[in-house]
Design an enzyme around this catalytic site. Structure first.
Site, PDB file in Angstrom:
ATOM      1  N   LEU A 103      54.840  -1.640  76.405  1.00 17.59           N
ATOM      2  CA  LEU A 103      53.716  -0.963  77.035  1.00 17.59           C
ATOM      3  C   LEU A 103      52.914  -0.169  76.013  1.00 17.59           C
ATOM      4  CD1 LEU A 103      55.928   0.163  80.018  1.00 17.59           C
ATOM      5  CD2 LEU A 103      54.161  -1.619  80.111  1.00 17.59           C
ATOM      6  N   PRO A 104      51.633   0.122  76.316  1.00 12.41           N
ATOM      7  CA  PRO A 104      50.764   0.731  75.300  1.00 12.41           C
ATOM      8  C   PRO A 104      51.073   2.182  74.947  1.00 12.41           C
ATOM      9  CG  PRO A 104      49.459  -0.408  76.984  1.00 12.41           C
ATOM     10  CD  PRO A 104      50.863  -0.317  77.490  1.00 12.41           C
ATOM     11  N   ASN A 108      52.311   5.065  80.167  1.00 14.82           N
ATOM     12  CA  ASN A 108      52.652   3.781  80.790  1.00 14.82           C
ATOM     13  C   ASN A 108      54.159   3.599  80.898  1.00 14.82           C
ATOM     14  OD1 ASN A 108      49.993   2.649  78.803  1.00 14.82           O
ATOM     15  ND2 ASN A 108      49.871   2.740  81.016  1.00 14.82           N
ATOM     16  N   THR A 134      55.707   1.739  71.586  1.00 12.10           N
ATOM     17  CA  THR A 134      55.686   2.815  70.603  1.00 12.10           C
ATOM     18  C   THR A 134      55.236   4.082  71.318  1.00 12.10           C
ATOM     19  OG1 THR A 134      55.178   1.319  68.767  1.00 12.10           O
ATOM     20  CG2 THR A 134      54.688   3.646  68.439  1.00 12.10           C
ATOM     21  N   LYS A 209      59.352   3.889  63.586  1.00 12.68           N
ATOM     22  CA  LYS A 209      58.078   3.200  63.828  1.00 12.68           C
ATOM     23  C   LYS A 209      56.895   4.111  63.551  1.00 12.68           C
ATOM     24  CE  LYS A 209      54.925   0.367  65.174  1.00 12.68           C
ATOM     25  NZ  LYS A 209      54.816  -0.214  66.509  1.00 12.68           N
ATOM     26  N   LYS A 284      46.325   6.240  68.584  1.00 16.72           N
ATOM     27  CA  LYS A 284      47.400   6.789  69.424  1.00 16.72           C
ATOM     28  C   LYS A 284      48.659   7.036  68.613  1.00 16.72           C
ATOM     29  CE  LYS A 284      50.185   4.200  71.464  1.00 16.72           C
ATOM     30  NZ  LYS A 284      51.561   3.671  71.248  1.00 16.72           N
TER      31      LYS A 284
END
Length: 336
Positions: A103-104, A108, A134, A209, A284
């Site tokens: 998911l973004p 979410n 992420t 990440k 983001k």
């Protein structure tokens, strides 16, 4: 609990939203070779730019899928391939005891797990839930606590490699969670990636990440600046890229994902910066890095500048272009 998670998610630079590209229709049935007797269904939530090829690779390895995406059109090719598509994350949890979410943003992910029709409404005891989004490491830790209360297991496993690696099954997964569960997660993740690395407790995958994307953003801006300067000094861009890639300035942004149109084939810069990893998502992720730097009192001087640049790009119409479009932005921006 869900309310507090939403507040945390909203504070993590999550005002950046991307328009999900709908995957092209394809006949997946031809590439799937099932061994139905030995493979139990896997739930997959989020089949956008990254999730779509990841799910396809699970299919290629013989796993039947239970699919959900907030955009029904994104699921059409899976329906055409005979996969089961359901109407909510809760329905996925009811039908599968191994679920991958892609998911973004943190918001979410929180909604998919803790929302009114979220996974936790119908999750079965002993289920393995792997989140490859992420998101804020603290959100991953809070979700893990909620999942544990339900008798299930949560692992964070964000990815690196982009859409190209997702298609070829060569992603790198950075996994955080209970080490005893790593082998079970690796079985699935190995179908989608060539590197599956255990990082430690829940949240450490996200930490790895975030650090990776912080460096990626900085190196992409540096590559774009160097290429732009060289071109304005009269150098041929292909020649300059060749020299950089045999010299000490070489990096992934220069030799694998060059931001200058015409230098490389098969990368977003060769396709008007379409596809790949969106500028809004990079902004983001840099927001997550900024939040983490603040909470740990870590100086990220170049990271903060990179965050500002990608935020400016979002404000100036680059949101839906690949993050390598920073080259185009620098070429067109007169204020620098």
């Amino acid at each position: 609990m869900a309310a507090s998670l939403r507040l945390r998610g909203a504070a993590s630079g999550l005002r950046y939203w991307s328009r999900r590209q709908q995957p092209a229709a394809a006949n997946l049935a031809a590439v799937c070779s099932r061994s139905m007797a030995s493979k139990t269904p896997v739930g997959f939530i989020g089949v956008g730019n990254m999730g779509n090829p990841m799910a396809r690779n699970l299919m290629k390895h013989g796993y039947p899928l239970i699919i959900y995406d907030v955009f029904p059109d994104a699921c059409k090719e899976f329906v055409d391939a005979g996969e089961q598509v359901v109407s909510s994350p809760a329905d996925v949890a009811e039908k599968a005891d191994r679920i991958i979410t892609m998911l973004p943003t943190s918001i979410n992910a929180i909604e998919a797990y803790s929302g009114a029709n979220g996974i936790l409404k119908k999750v079965k005891k002993g289920s393995l839930l792997i989140d490859s989004s992420t998101i804020d490491p603290m959100v991953s830790k809070e979700l893990a606590k909620e999942v544990e209360k339900m008798g299930a297991v949560f692992m964070d496993a964000p990815v690196s490699g982009g859409v190209g690696a997702a298609r070829s099954g060569n992603l790198t997964f950075m996994v955080g969670g209970v080490e005893d569960e790593f082998a079970a997660a690796q079985e699935l993740l190995g179908c989608m990636g060539s590197n599956v690395v255990y990082c430690g407790a829940v949240g450490t995958g996200q930490a790895a990440k975030i650090c990776n994307n912080l460096l990626l953003a900085i190196s992409m801006i540096g590559t774009a600046e160097a290429m732009n300067l060289g071109i304005r000094l009269g150098l041929d861009p292909k020649l300059l890229a060749k020299i950089l890639n045999m010299s000490s300035g070489r990096c992934w942004s220069s030799d694998t994902y060059n931001p200058v149109p015409g230098v490389m084939d098969g990368v977003p810069s060769a396709n008007n910066y379409q596809g790949g990893f969106g500028t809004t998502l990079m902004a983001k992720d840099l927001g997550l890095a900024q939040d983490s730097a603040t909470s740990t009192k870590s100086p990220i001087l170049l990271g903060s500048q990179a965050h500002q640049i990608y935020r400016m790009m979002c404000a100036k119409g680059y949101s839906n272009k690949d993050f390598s479009s920073v080259f185009q932005f620098l070429r067109e921006e007169e204020t620098f």
